[in-house]
Design a protein around this motif. Structure first.
Motif, PDB file in Angstrom:
ATOM      1  N   GLY A 216      69.297  28.553 122.107  1.00  0.00           N
ATOM      2  CA  GLY A 216      69.992  29.818 121.863  1.00  0.00           C
ATOM      3  C   GLY A 216      70.758  29.780 120.562  1.00  0.00           C
ATOM      4  N   GLY A 217      71.408  30.889 120.234  1.00  0.00           N
ATOM      5  CA  GLY A 217      72.157  30.951 118.990  1.00  0.00           C
ATOM      6  C   GLY A 217      71.253  30.865 117.783  1.00  0.00           C
ATOM      7  N   ASP A 218      70.249  31.733 117.733  1.00  0.00           N
ATOM      8  CA  ASP A 218      69.283  31.696 116.641  1.00  0.00           C
ATOM      9  C   ASP A 218      69.974  31.804 115.283  1.00  0.00           C
ATOM     10  OD1 ASP A 218      67.473  31.594 118.667  1.00  0.00           O
ATOM     11  OD2 ASP A 218      66.754  33.649 118.436  1.00  0.00           O
ATOM     12  N   GLU A 219      69.451  31.055 114.319  1.00  0.00           N
ATOM     13  CA  GLU A 219      70.080  30.934 113.003  1.00  0.00           C
ATOM     14  C   GLU A 219      69.625  32.043 112.064  1.00  0.00           C
ATOM     15  OE1 GLU A 219      70.121  27.881 109.158  1.00  0.00           O
ATOM     16  OE2 GLU A 219      68.993  27.392 110.986  1.00  0.00           O
ATOM     17  N   LEU A 220      70.573  32.724 111.442  1.00  0.00           N
ATOM     18  CA  LEU A 220      70.270  33.722 110.424  1.00  0.00           C
ATOM     19  C   LEU A 220      69.938  32.995 109.122  1.00  0.00           C
ATOM     20  CD1 LEU A 220      70.250  36.723 109.507  1.00  0.00           C
ATOM     21  CD2 LEU A 220      72.657  36.407 108.879  1.00  0.00           C
ATOM     22  N   VAL A 221      68.716  33.197 108.625  1.00  0.00           N
ATOM     23  CA  VAL A 221      68.310  32.506 107.401  1.00  0.00           C
ATOM     24  C   VAL A 221      68.242  33.446 106.201  1.00  0.00           C
ATOM     25  CG1 VAL A 221      67.087  30.664 108.594  1.00  0.00           C
ATOM     26  CG2 VAL A 221      65.861  32.744 107.988  1.00  0.00           C
ATOM     27  N   LEU A 222      68.007  34.733 106.449  1.00  0.00           N
ATOM     28  CA  LEU A 222      67.991  35.725 105.374  1.00  0.00           C
ATOM     29  C   LEU A 222      68.568  37.024 105.906  1.00  0.00           C
ATOM     30  CD1 LEU A 222      64.443  35.263 103.754  1.00  0.00           C
ATOM     31  CD2 LEU A 222      66.641  34.639 102.721  1.00  0.00           C
ATOM     32  N   GLY A 223      69.402  37.675 105.117  1.00  0.00           N
ATOM     33  CA  GLY A 223      69.975  38.948 105.516  1.00  0.00           C
ATOM     34  C   GLY A 223      69.987  39.918 104.350  1.00  0.00           C
ATOM     35  N   GLY A 224      70.302  41.179 104.636  1.00  0.00           N
ATOM     36  CA  GLY A 224      70.387  42.179 103.583  1.00  0.00           C
ATOM     37  C   GLY A 224      69.065  42.537 102.955  1.00  0.00           C
ATOM     38  N   LEU A 225      67.965  42.376 103.695  1.00  0.00           N
ATOM     39  CA  LEU A 225      66.643  42.670 103.151  1.00  0.00           C
ATOM     40  C   LEU A 225      66.302  44.143 103.337  1.00  0.00           C
ATOM     41  CD1 LEU A 225      64.698  39.530 104.442  1.00  0.00           C
ATOM     42  CD2 LEU A 225      65.862  39.855 102.247  1.00  0.00           C
ATOM     43  N   ASN A 226      65.340  44.602 102.563  1.00  0.00           N
ATOM     44  CA  ASN A 226      64.906  45.994 102.588  1.00  0.00           C
ATOM     45  C   ASN A 226      63.734  46.144 103.557  1.00  0.00           C
ATOM     46  OD1 ASN A 226      64.414  48.681 102.010  1.00  0.00           O
ATOM     47  ND2 ASN A 226      63.444  48.284 100.027  1.00  0.00           N
ATOM     48  N   TRP A 239      57.173  33.019 103.744  1.00  0.00           N
ATOM     49  CA  TRP A 239      56.849  34.229 103.002  1.00  0.00           C
ATOM     50  C   TRP A 239      57.293  35.444 103.819  1.00  0.00           C
ATOM     51  CZ3 TRP A 239      54.416  33.779  98.202  1.00  0.00           C
ATOM     52  CH2 TRP A 239      53.905  32.501  97.894  1.00  0.00           C
ATOM     53  N   VAL A 240      57.914  36.403 103.136  1.00  0.00           N
ATOM     54  CA  VAL A 240      58.441  37.604 103.787  1.00  0.00           C
ATOM     55  C   VAL A 240      57.979  38.830 103.001  1.00  0.00           C
ATOM     56  CG1 VAL A 240      60.493  38.788 104.645  1.00  0.00           C
ATOM     57  CG2 VAL A 240      60.514  36.291 104.389  1.00  0.00           C
ATOM     58  N   THR A 241      57.456  39.836 103.706  1.00  0.00           N
ATOM     59  CA  THR A 241      57.160  41.106 103.048  1.00  0.00           C
ATOM     60  C   THR A 241      58.156  42.146 103.515  1.00  0.00           C
ATOM     61  OG1 THR A 241      55.620  41.885 104.763  1.00  0.00           O
ATOM     62  CG2 THR A 241      54.693  40.596 102.940  1.00  0.00           C
ATOM     63  N   GLU A 242      58.414  43.124 102.647  1.00  0.00           N
ATOM     64  CA  GLU A 242      59.299  44.231 102.994  1.00  0.00           C
ATOM     65  C   GLU A 242      58.449  45.478 103.249  1.00  0.00           C
ATOM     66  OE1 GLU A 242      63.486  43.145 100.798  1.00  0.00           O
ATOM     67  OE2 GLU A 242      61.952  44.149  99.594  1.00  0.00           O
ATOM     68  N   ASP A 243      58.597  46.024 104.443  1.00  0.00           N
ATOM     69  CA  ASP A 243      57.820  47.185 104.858  1.00  0.00           C
ATOM     70  C   ASP A 243      58.573  48.461 104.491  1.00  0.00           C
ATOM     71  OD1 ASP A 243      56.010  48.892 106.012  1.00  0.00           O
ATOM     72  OD2 ASP A 243      56.515  48.400 108.073  1.00  0.00           O
ATOM     73  N   ALA A 244      58.895  48.594 103.209  1.00  0.00           N
ATOM     74  CA  ALA A 244      59.613  49.760 102.704  1.00  0.00           C
ATOM     75  C   ALA A 244      58.646  50.624 101.897  1.00  0.00           C
ATOM     76  CB  ALA A 244      60.782  49.326 101.821  1.00  0.00           C
ATOM     77  N   THR A 245      58.883  51.938 101.938  1.00  0.00           N
ATOM     78  CA  THR A 245      57.987  52.869 101.255  1.00  0.00           C
ATOM     79  C   THR A 245      57.974  52.646  99.752  1.00  0.00           C
ATOM     80  OG1 THR A 245      58.472  54.507 102.964  1.00  0.00           O
ATOM     81  CG2 THR A 245      57.390  55.295 100.984  1.00  0.00           C
ATOM     82  N   ARG A 265      57.251  42.583  92.978  1.00  0.00           N
ATOM     83  CA  ARG A 265      58.165  43.710  93.098  1.00  0.00           C
ATOM     84  C   ARG A 265      57.386  45.025  93.061  1.00  0.00           C
ATOM     85  NH1 ARG A 265      63.556  42.199  91.920  1.00  0.00           N
ATOM     86  NH2 ARG A 265      63.748  40.139  90.953  1.00  0.00           N
ATOM     87  N   HIS A 266      58.055  46.089  93.487  1.00  0.00           N
ATOM     88  CA  HIS A 266      57.506  47.450  93.424  1.00  0.00           C
ATOM     89  C   HIS A 266      56.262  47.627  94.287  1.00  0.00           C
ATOM     90  CE1 HIS A 266      60.427  48.336  90.327  1.00  0.00           C
ATOM     91  NE2 HIS A 266      59.996  47.313  89.618  1.00  0.00           N
ATOM     92  N   LEU A 267      56.217  46.924  95.403  1.00  0.00           N
ATOM     93  CA  LEU A 267      55.161  47.160  96.381  1.00  0.00           C
ATOM     94  C   LEU A 267      55.507  48.406  97.196  1.00  0.00           C
ATOM     95  CD1 LEU A 267      54.823  43.483  97.617  1.00  0.00           C
ATOM     96  CD2 LEU A 267      53.009  44.735  96.433  1.00  0.00           C
ATOM     97  N   ARG A 268      54.487  48.957  97.850  1.00  0.00           N
ATOM     98  CA  ARG A 268      54.706  50.100  98.739  1.00  0.00           C
ATOM     99  C   ARG A 268      54.220  49.725 100.139  1.00  0.00           C
ATOM    100  NH1 ARG A 268      52.416  55.372  97.564  1.00  0.00           N
ATOM    101  NH2 ARG A 268      54.192  56.076  98.839  1.00  0.00           N
ATOM    102  N   SER A 269      55.171  49.632 101.066  1.00  0.00           N
ATOM    103  CA  SER A 269      54.866  49.299 102.464  1.00  0.00           C
ATOM    104  C   SER A 269      54.001  48.042 102.561  1.00  0.00           C
ATOM    105  CB  SER A 269      54.173  50.479 103.150  1.00  0.00           C
ATOM    106  OG  SER A 269      55.001  51.616 103.163  1.00  0.00           O
ATOM    107  N   ALA A 284      48.433  42.655 102.218  1.00  0.00           N
ATOM    108  CA  ALA A 284      48.017  44.039 102.446  1.00  0.00           C
ATOM    109  C   ALA A 284      49.130  44.972 101.975  1.00  0.00           C
ATOM    110  CB  ALA A 284      47.725  44.265 103.927  1.00  0.00           C
ATOM    111  N   GLU A 285      48.778  45.894 101.077  1.00  0.00           N
ATOM    112  CA  GLU A 285      49.743  46.878 100.577  1.00  0.00           C
ATOM    113  C   GLU A 285      49.352  48.240 101.151  1.00  0.00           C
ATOM    114  OE1 GLU A 285      51.842  48.411  96.442  1.00  0.00           O
ATOM    115  OE2 GLU A 285      49.846  47.527  96.368  1.00  0.00           O
TER     116      GLU A 285
END
Length: 302
Positions: A216-226, A239-245, A265-269, A284-285
């Protein structure tokens, strides 16, 4: 003697009022054009790669492209994330030929290789997680809005994209037992297993990535992402992708130095990331209906 209606003061007031109206109209038009220009910039600004990296389009013209996976033979599977049983999974041969292998799906948004087949998850509604093998689709376990999936051989991990009551699941493929590892998640999208056995997951609704801990008590490794979406873990890192428009990114959390790098940078979804070889991967974009191949420059290879 001038009357009130012919007074030079009234004429001046009318000229001032007309000028004010013109100024307001010009300002409104400028604001509108500026807003449209900003939206156009976000939509059409090209993807940019970090120094030492490059990308190219390997598959185009695939509306709602989402998940990617390769089977034992190296055949590439691609999903189209359409709703209401209009979604599908197709294979892409080396010569570019496409073959439909599984139609009638509701937002197929997760693929992973398992044994001699491919696991398929559906994000829309209550649908079982499927195992496509031997030309048939076998139901493995029930799910609710299942999105990301990951496999380590014996265990299949899945996460539900629900607003506040999503779950992180583990399915024992040998014993056929389903275990809830975490519940009450907010828009869980991605789940990834690392070569050393570490398990990570995203909560898009909270903008973070966490490392699961058995106690328990899962560790936060990244925050404030889009809008963090999909995860993939290999020897290089997480590797992390951001599913933002707009203005979405492909990120790499380096296992060795612990630094966070912005690769694209400047990916779409942005959706699934699939490793092909060290320093070479597919992404996949969805916002542009295409798949990109991302590669580290030869001089940067280790």
């Amino acid at each position: 003697m001038p009357t009130l209606l012919t007074s030079p003061f009234l004429a001046a007031w009318r000229r001032q009022k007309a000028a004010t109206r013109l100024f307001v109209a010009v300002a409104a038009l400028g604001t509108l054009m500026g807003g449209l220009g900003f939206l156009a910039w976000q939509r059409f600004y090209p993807v940019t790669a970090a120094d030492g990296w490059s990308y190219r389009v390997v598959l185009d013209g695939v509306p709602y492209v989402s998940a990617l996976a390769r089977d034992r033979q190296g055949l590439l599977y691609v999903s189209q994330e359409l709703k209401n049983q209009r979604g599908s999974v197709f294979t892409l041969a080396a010569d570019g030929a496409r073959s439909l292998v599984l139609p009638g799906l509701s937002k197929p948004d997760g693929l992973a290789a398992l044994g001699d087949g491919i696991v398929v998850a559906q994000e829309e509604g209550d649908h079982p997680v499927l195992w496509l093998h031997g030309g048939k689709a076998e139901a493995l376990f029930p799910g609710r809005n299942v999105e990301g999936v990951a496999v380590d051989g014996r265990y299949l991990y899945a996460i539900e994209d629900r607003a506040g009551d999503g779950r992180l699941l583990r399915f024992d493929t040998s014993a056929k037992v389903l275990t809830v590892l975490r519940d009450d998640l907010s828009e869980g999208e991605g789940v990834a297993l690392c070569p050393d056995g570490q398990l990570f997951y995203t909560e898009k609704g909270k903008g973070w990535v966490k490392r699961w801990r058995s106690e328990g008590g899962d560790e936060l490794v990244l925050g404030g992402l889009n809008a963090p979406g999909f995860l993939m873990c290999d020897d290089e890192g997480l590797w992390v992708t951001e599913d933002a428009t707009h203005r979405a990114r492909l990120l790499l959390l380096d296992h060795h130095g612990g630094s966070l790098q912005v690769i694209l940078r400047h990916l779409r979804s942005a959706q699934t990331v699939l490793s092909l070889a060290p320093g070479r991967l597919l992404i996949a974009e969805q916002g542009r209906g295409r798949v990109l191949e991302v590669e580290r420059s030869p001089r940067r290879r280790e």
